[in-house]
Design a protein around this motif. Structure first.
Motif, PDB file in Angstrom:
ATOM      1  N   VAL A 171       5.151  16.447 -20.373  1.00  0.00           N
ATOM      2  CA  VAL A 171       3.916  16.184 -20.386  1.00  0.00           C
ATOM      3  C   VAL A 171       3.474  15.713 -19.393  1.00  0.00           C
ATOM      4  CG1 VAL A 171       2.872  15.240 -22.387  1.00  0.00           C
ATOM      5  CG2 VAL A 171       4.281  16.224 -23.035  1.00  0.00           C
ATOM      6  N   TYR A 172       2.398  15.887 -18.766  1.00  0.00           N
ATOM      7  CA  TYR A 172       1.905  14.857 -17.682  1.00  0.00           C
ATOM      8  C   TYR A 172       1.076  14.025 -18.200  1.00  0.00           C
ATOM      9  CZ  TYR A 172       4.913  17.755 -14.514  1.00  0.00           C
ATOM     10  OH  TYR A 172       5.303  18.404 -13.991  1.00  0.00           O
ATOM     11  N   LEU A 173       1.731  12.597 -18.602  1.00  0.00           N
ATOM     12  CA  LEU A 173       0.043  11.380 -18.763  1.00  0.00           C
ATOM     13  C   LEU A 173      -0.698  10.630 -18.855  1.00  0.00           C
ATOM     14  CD1 LEU A 173      -0.819  11.687 -22.400  1.00  0.00           C
ATOM     15  CD2 LEU A 173       1.274   9.564 -22.263  1.00  0.00           C
ATOM     16  N   PRO A 174      -2.146  10.843 -17.909  1.00  0.00           N
ATOM     17  CA  PRO A 174      -2.267   9.921 -17.290  1.00  0.00           C
ATOM     18  C   PRO A 174      -2.070   8.461 -17.787  1.00  0.00           C
ATOM     19  CG  PRO A 174      -3.856  11.946 -17.598  1.00  0.00           C
ATOM     20  CD  PRO A 174      -2.923  12.083 -18.889  1.00  0.00           C
ATOM     21  N   SER A 175      -2.551   7.346 -17.484  1.00  0.00           N
ATOM     22  CA  SER A 175      -2.505   6.038 -18.193  1.00  0.00           C
ATOM     23  C   SER A 175      -4.144   5.382 -18.915  1.00  0.00           C
ATOM     24  CB  SER A 175      -2.399   4.958 -17.064  1.00  0.00           C
ATOM     25  OG  SER A 175      -3.868   4.995 -16.332  1.00  0.00           O
ATOM     26  N   GLY A 176      -3.060   5.050 -19.965  1.00  0.00           N
ATOM     27  CA  GLY A 176      -4.689   4.972 -21.326  1.00  0.00           C
ATOM     28  C   GLY A 176      -4.302   5.374 -22.726  1.00  0.00           C
ATOM     29  N   PHE A 177      -3.335   6.508 -22.027  1.00  0.00           N
ATOM     30  CA  PHE A 177      -2.864   7.071 -23.515  1.00  0.00           C
ATOM     31  C   PHE A 177      -1.972   6.714 -24.050  1.00  0.00           C
ATOM     32  CE2 PHE A 177      -5.317  10.613 -21.126  1.00  0.00           C
ATOM     33  CZ  PHE A 177      -6.304  11.136 -22.545  1.00  0.00           C
ATOM     34  N   ALA A 178      -2.177   6.364 -25.686  1.00  0.00           N
ATOM     35  CA  ALA A 178      -0.752   6.211 -26.278  1.00  0.00           C
ATOM     36  C   ALA A 178      -0.306   7.286 -27.208  1.00  0.00           C
ATOM     37  CB  ALA A 178      -1.366   5.155 -26.826  1.00  0.00           C
ATOM     38  N   GLU A 193      15.922  12.778 -22.833  1.00  0.00           N
ATOM     39  CA  GLU A 193      14.422  12.620 -22.906  1.00  0.00           C
ATOM     40  C   GLU A 193      15.037  11.607 -21.886  1.00  0.00           C
ATOM     41  OE1 GLU A 193      12.958  10.557 -25.475  1.00  0.00           O
ATOM     42  OE2 GLU A 193      15.186   9.652 -26.702  1.00  0.00           O
ATOM     43  N   SER A 194      13.533  11.861 -20.997  1.00  0.00           N
ATOM     44  CA  SER A 194      13.345  10.609 -20.105  1.00  0.00           C
ATOM     45  C   SER A 194      11.574  10.513 -19.418  1.00  0.00           C
ATOM     46  CB  SER A 194      14.138  11.618 -18.410  1.00  0.00           C
ATOM     47  OG  SER A 194      13.544  12.713 -18.050  1.00  0.00           O
ATOM     48  N   VAL A 195      11.553   9.060 -18.784  1.00  0.00           N
ATOM     49  CA  VAL A 195       9.684   9.291 -17.984  1.00  0.00           C
ATOM     50  C   VAL A 195      10.239   9.087 -16.873  1.00  0.00           C
ATOM     51  CG1 VAL A 195       9.882   7.086 -19.427  1.00  0.00           C
ATOM     52  CG2 VAL A 195       8.041   8.113 -18.720  1.00  0.00           C
ATOM     53  N   GLU A 196       9.455   8.980 -15.931  1.00  0.00           N
ATOM     54  CA  GLU A 196       9.145   9.183 -14.623  1.00  0.00           C
ATOM     55  C   GLU A 196       7.488   8.717 -14.146  1.00  0.00           C
ATOM     56  OE1 GLU A 196       9.983  12.693 -12.038  1.00  0.00           O
ATOM     57  OE2 GLU A 196      11.116  11.225 -12.829  1.00  0.00           O
ATOM     58  N   GLU A 197       7.141   7.567 -13.182  1.00  0.00           N
ATOM     59  CA  GLU A 197       5.678   7.669 -13.417  1.00  0.00           C
ATOM     60  C   GLU A 197       5.449   8.796 -11.663  1.00  0.00           C
ATOM     61  OE1 GLU A 197       3.468   5.419 -14.140  1.00  0.00           O
ATOM     62  OE2 GLU A 197       4.653   5.127 -15.895  1.00  0.00           O
ATOM     63  N   ALA A 198       4.711   9.104 -11.585  1.00  0.00           N
ATOM     64  CA  ALA A 198       4.139  10.222 -10.260  1.00  0.00           C
ATOM     65  C   ALA A 198       3.177  10.473 -10.034  1.00  0.00           C
ATOM     66  CB  ALA A 198       4.773  11.676 -10.897  1.00  0.00           C
ATOM     67  N   LEU A 199       2.162  10.293  -8.938  1.00  0.00           N
ATOM     68  CA  LEU A 199       1.069  10.324  -8.263  1.00  0.00           C
ATOM     69  C   LEU A 199       0.150  11.249  -9.292  1.00  0.00           C
ATOM     70  CD1 LEU A 199       1.603  10.360  -4.659  1.00  0.00           C
ATOM     71  CD2 LEU A 199       0.414   7.843  -6.401  1.00  0.00           C
ATOM     72  N   ASP A 200      -0.912  10.698  -9.330  1.00  0.00           N
ATOM     73  CA  ASP A 200      -1.659  12.052 -10.076  1.00  0.00           C
ATOM     74  C   ASP A 200      -2.584  13.148  -9.669  1.00  0.00           C
ATOM     75  OD1 ASP A 200      -3.258  13.480 -11.798  1.00  0.00           O
ATOM     76  OD2 ASP A 200      -4.048  11.718 -12.533  1.00  0.00           O
ATOM     77  N   PRO A 201      -1.856  14.019  -9.489  1.00  0.00           N
ATOM     78  CA  PRO A 201      -2.292  15.452  -8.482  1.00  0.00           C
ATOM     79  C   PRO A 201      -3.598  15.693  -8.237  1.00  0.00           C
ATOM     80  CG  PRO A 201      -0.449  16.313 -10.299  1.00  0.00           C
ATOM     81  CD  PRO A 201      -1.216  15.165 -10.911  1.00  0.00           C
ATOM     82  N   ASP A 202      -4.881  14.793  -9.587  1.00  0.00           N
ATOM     83  CA  ASP A 202      -6.244  14.817  -9.995  1.00  0.00           C
ATOM     84  C   ASP A 202      -6.698  13.996  -9.389  1.00  0.00           C
ATOM     85  OD1 ASP A 202      -5.969  17.429 -11.070  1.00  0.00           O
ATOM     86  OD2 ASP A 202      -6.509  16.379 -13.350  1.00  0.00           O
ATOM     87  N   ASN A 203      -5.698  12.686  -8.745  1.00  0.00           N
ATOM     88  CA  ASN A 203      -6.138  11.475  -8.181  1.00  0.00           C
ATOM     89  C   ASN A 203      -5.169  11.103  -7.945  1.00  0.00           C
ATOM     90  OD1 ASN A 203      -7.477   9.662  -7.600  1.00  0.00           O
ATOM     91  ND2 ASN A 203      -8.814   8.985  -9.580  1.00  0.00           N
ATOM     92  N   ARG A 204      -4.915  11.154  -6.377  1.00  0.00           N
ATOM     93  CA  ARG A 204      -3.730  10.553  -5.637  1.00  0.00           C
ATOM     94  C   ARG A 204      -3.983   9.021  -5.133  1.00  0.00           C
ATOM     95  NH1 ARG A 204      -0.091  14.252  -5.780  1.00  0.00           N
ATOM     96  NH2 ARG A 204       0.542  13.433  -3.706  1.00  0.00           N
TER      97      ARG A 204
END
Length: 641
Positions: A171-178, A193-204
Motif C-alpha cells: 500500500v502506497y500511502l501519501p503523508s497525512g493519511f491515518a 510486515e515492513s514500512v519504508e519511505e519512498a519518493l512519491d511518483p506523482d510529486n518527486r
C-alpha cells in the motif's frame, strides 16, 4: 549424501524466489518441469505468487494492480484457470492480461473478445477463461482497477482453497493519511510486515509511506462438509483509512458504530407507529398486563400469521415498511422482525433492532465499522432486565430462541445516536431425534415395520421446514428411500405439527420385500436403521479448518425385529462404543427367542470441533459406517426342519 540433501531446499528456495520477482510472462523452466508440490503432493494446483499494489493518487483515487501466477498439477486443477473478478459497479478495470505456458513451452494469450462482464445492481463480475491450460501448465494474469472509494480498501486474503507459496500486498500511502489494519488468522503462518519511505511518483518533491505485508507457504483450505463460511478460516487482512489531514483540509473517512447506528435508526424510526399496527396490538394483547406474555403473543402473531418471503435488503427502497407487511400479511425475515419491533414498542416494551451476519455470510469484524458486514435483522426486547432475542420466522421456534443460521456470537445493536457490538445470547435449545421401530420378518422374507420418530429442538425445526417447503408425500417417500431404496411406504402421518412445546412426531409404516438373504442353512439381514451412515463425510486425509455442525444433537434408535418360528438367531454383532472429545457412539444388540433388538445412540456435545481432532473424528465416522453395515445371522430351527 548429506550435501545433496542440504542443497535441495536451497535449490527450491532459489526457484521460488525467482518466481516471486520475475516479470509477467517470464516463467522459470524449473517451474514448468515441476509435476507436484513438495509441501502437499495431493494438491491440484498452487498459487506461486499473488501480488498486489494499492496506491492512493493525488486525485484521491485508489489504483490497484494485481499479478497472479498459478501452477496446475491435475485435471481438477485446470478449473483454477476460470477467472472471476468481482468489482463495485462504479469501479473501472483495464489492462487485463493473461497467458498460459504448457510444459513444452508453448504459449497461449488471452484474446480480449473472451473477457466477459456481467453487470449487477451493486457489483459487476468480470470473467475470462485462460486459454491453453493443461496439466503441467503455468498460467498467470494481471489487471488494474481504479476506484473513487478509498475509505475501505478491499480486504486482502493471503489464503485460498489451494496452496499459496507467496502472497503480498503493498500500500502506497501519501503523508497525512491515518489508517487501521485488522488481521485474521495471520499469526498462524509465516507473516512479515515492513514500512519504508519512498519518493512519491506523482510529486518527486514529496515522500510517501510504502507498507508491505507478505505471507508464505499457506495450505489451501477446502470447502469441506460441516463448514459455516470457508473464508472465515483464511489468513487475511483488512486495511481501513481513518482520516486525512494537511495544512488545507481535514477529512474523516472511517465511521464509528455510533455514526452507522445514527443513520440507520433515523430511517427505521420513520417506519414506526402506524395506526394499523397500533390497532392490531390492542386487539392482540387486549387486557394483558404481564410484559412477557404481551411479547409472547405478539411474537407468535408475527411468526405464524405473516408469510415469510425472500430476503432482499436490510434498509432502503427494497425494504418493505411494517405497515405494508401487516397489510399484505407477508414480508422477509428482516421485514417481519421490523414489524415485531414496531408492535412491541407500541405495546410499551423496550424493543430494538439488531443486525447480524448469518453463519453462511461470515463472521463479522467488530473493529470494522461498516454495516455491509450484516445480512439479517433480528429483534431484542428487554423484559425484567433480561434480553430476549427474537427472529419471527418459524412456527417451531420458541420465544427467545433463534434458528441455527442466526445463532451467532455477535450482533450490531442500533439505538438512537448509539451503536454497539453486543453478544447474542438466545435461550438454549436441546435438539434430539428419538426413533423406535417394531418390525417383523415374514416367512416370505418380507420386512414389515412400524416406526415412530420424535424430533425435538432444532431437529423439529428442520423437519417442520422440510414438510412445509416441499410436497409432504414426496418428502416422506424420498426420506424413506434415502435409507431403504427398496422400501414401499404404506401409511404415514405427523403429530404436533402446530405445537412448539411437544415433539414433532412422524409415524410411518413400510415394508421391504426380500429383506432376508438366505443360503442353505443360514440367513442374513441388517437392522433397518434410520441413523445408518452409508459413507464417511470426511474423505480427505487432513483438514485445516474446524468442523462446524449446525447444532449439538443426540440421536437414539431402538429397533426390535421378530422372526418366524422357523428361524433362530445364530449370531449378533458385537457391542460398539466410541467416545472421543464431544462425540459419542454406542450400539448394543440383544436377542431372545425369535427376536433381535438393538439400542443405538450417537451424540455431538459441541457444534464446533477443532481441526486438530480431525483424525480421531474421521476414524469415529468410519466406525459408525461399519456399525451401520453389521449383519444378523440366523439359522433354521429344529422345528423348522
Amino acid at each position: 549424501m548429506k550435501k545433496c540433501y542440504l542443497l535441495i531446499p536451497i535449490f527450491i528456495i532459489i526457484i521460488f524466489s525467482k518466481s516471486y520477482t520475475q516479470d509477467f510472462g517470464e516463467i522459470p523452466e524449473e517451474l514448468l518441469k515441476m509435476t507436484s508440490l513438495a509441501e502437499d503432493p495431493e494438491e491440484d494446483a498452487a498459487i506461486i505468487f499473488d501480488k498486489a499494489k494499492l496506491k492512493i493518487t493525488k486525485d484521491f483515487l485508489l489504483e490497484t494492480k494485481r499479478h497472479v501466477r498459478i501452477k496446475v498439477f491435475t485435471e481438477e486443477g485446470k478449473k483454477q484457470a476460470n477467472i472471476e473478478i468481482v468489482l463495485w459497479h462504479e469501479d473501472e478495470i483495464d489492462d487485463i492480461e493473461a497467458i498460459s505456458i504448457s510444459p513444452d513451452g508453448k504459449e497461449y494469450e488471452l484474446d480480449s473478445d473472451n473477457i466477459y462482464t456481467e453487470e449487477g445492481e451493486r457489483t459487476n463480475k468480470i470473467s475470462f477463461p485462460i486459454p491453453g491450460v493443461e496439466v503441467g501448465s503455468v498460467f498467470e494474469y494481471s489487471y488494474s482497477v481504479r476506484s473513487e472509494y478509498i475509505s475501505n480498501l478491499e480486504p486482502w486474503s493471503f489464503q485460498t482453497n489451494i496452496y499459496t507459496k507467496y502472497s503480498e500486498v503493498q500500500v502506497y500511502l501519501p503523508s497525512g493519511f491515518a489508517y487501521q489494519r485488522m488481521n485474521t488468522n495471520l499469526l498462524l503462518y509465516d507473516f512479515e510486515e515492513s514500512v519504508e519511505e519512498a519518493l512519491d511518483p506523482d510529486n518527486r518533491q514529496k515522500r510517501i509511506s510504502v507498507f508491505k505485508w507478505s505471507c508464505r507457504n499457506l495450505p489451501g483450505i477446502k470447502d469441506e462438509p460441516y463448514t459455516d463460511h470457508i473464508s472465515d478460516n483464511f489468513a487475511k487482512m483488512r486495511f481501513v483509512l481513518i482520516s486525512f489531514q494537511n495544512e488545507y483540509v481535514s477529512l474523516k473517512f472511517a465511521k464509528t458504530w455510533d455514526d452507522v447506528a445514527t443513520r440507520i435508526y433515523k430511517i427505521y424510526n420513520d417506519l414506526m407507529d402506524d395506526d394499523a399496527a397500533e390497532s392490531k396490538v390492542k386487539e392482540l394483547i387486549n387486557t394483558e398486563t404481564v410484559d412477557l406474555k404481551k411479547a409472547n403473543v405478539l411474537y407468535k402473531y408475527v411468526t405464524n400469521n405473516i408469510k415469510t418471503t425472500a430476503h432482499k435488503s436490510l434498509i432502503g427502497d427494497l425494504f418493505k415498511e411494517p405497515e405494508d407487511v401487516l397489510k399484505d400479511k407477508s414480508g422477509s425475515s428482516s421485514e417481519k422482525s421490523m414489524l415485531l419491533i414496531n408492535m412491541l414498542k407500541i405495546a410499551g416494551l423496550d424493543a430494538k433492532p439488531v443486525w447480524i451476519s448469518t453463519r453462511n455470510n461470515g463472521v463479522i469484524s467488530p473493529e470494522f465499522c461498516d454495516g455491509s458486514q450484516f445480512n439479517r435483522l433480528i429483534c431484542v426486547v428487554k423484559i425484567n432486565s433480561k434480553n430476549y432475542f427474537l427472529y419471527p420466522v418459524s412456527a417451531r421456534s420458541p420465544f427467545g430462541c433463534l434458528t441455527p443460521s442466526t445463532e451467532v456470537a455477535n450482533g450490531f445493536l442500533i439505538e438512537e445516536g448509539k451503536g454497539s457490538i453486543i453478544s447474542i445470547t438466545p435461550e438454549p435449545v436441546i435438539s434430539s431425534i428419538n426413533i423406535n421401530t417394531m418390525a417383523s420378518i415374514s416367512t416370505e422374507k418380507e420386512l414389515i415395520a412400524n416406526t415412530v420418530i420424535e424430533y425435538l429442538g432444532y431437529a423439529a425445526l428442520d423437519e417442520y421446514d422440510a414438510i412445509t417447503e416441499k410436497d409432504i408425500n414426496i418428502y416422506v417417500k424420498d426420506y424413506l428411500k434415502e435409507y431403504f431404496s427398496e422400501a414401499k411406504l404404506d401409511t404415514f402421518y405427523y403429530e404436533n405439527v402446530d405445537s412448539v412445546n411437544k415433539p414433532l412426531t412422524l409415524k410411518l409404516k413400510f415394508r421391504i420385500e426380500n429383506y432376508l438373504e438366505e443360503t442353505d442353512d443360514l440367513g442374513y439381514f441388517p437392522l433397518p436403521f434410520f441413523t445408518a451412515l452409508k459413507e464417511n463425510p470426511f474423505v480427505r486425509p487432513k483438514r485445516i479448518n474446524p468442523i462446524e455442525y449446525e447444532y449439538p444433537f443426540s440421536k437414539t434408535e431402538n429397533i426390535k425385529v421378530e422372526l418366524p418360528e422357523s428361524f433362530l438367531v445364530s449370531q449378533i454383532p458385537t457391542k460398539r462404543k466410541n467416545l472421543i472429545t464431544d462425540l459419542g457412539f454406542n450400539q448394543v444388540y440383544a436377542t431372545g427367542k425369535n427376536y433381535v433388538e438393538c439400542v443405538r445412540a450417537i451424540g455431538i456435545k459441541n457444534r464446533r470441533l477443532p481441526a486438530k481432532n480431525y483424525g480421531a473424528i474421521k476414524s469415529f465416522y468410519d466406525d459408525v459406517v461399519g456399525a451401520s453395515q453389521d449383519q444378523i445371522v440366523i439359522s433354521k430351527s429344529a422345528t423348522g426342519n
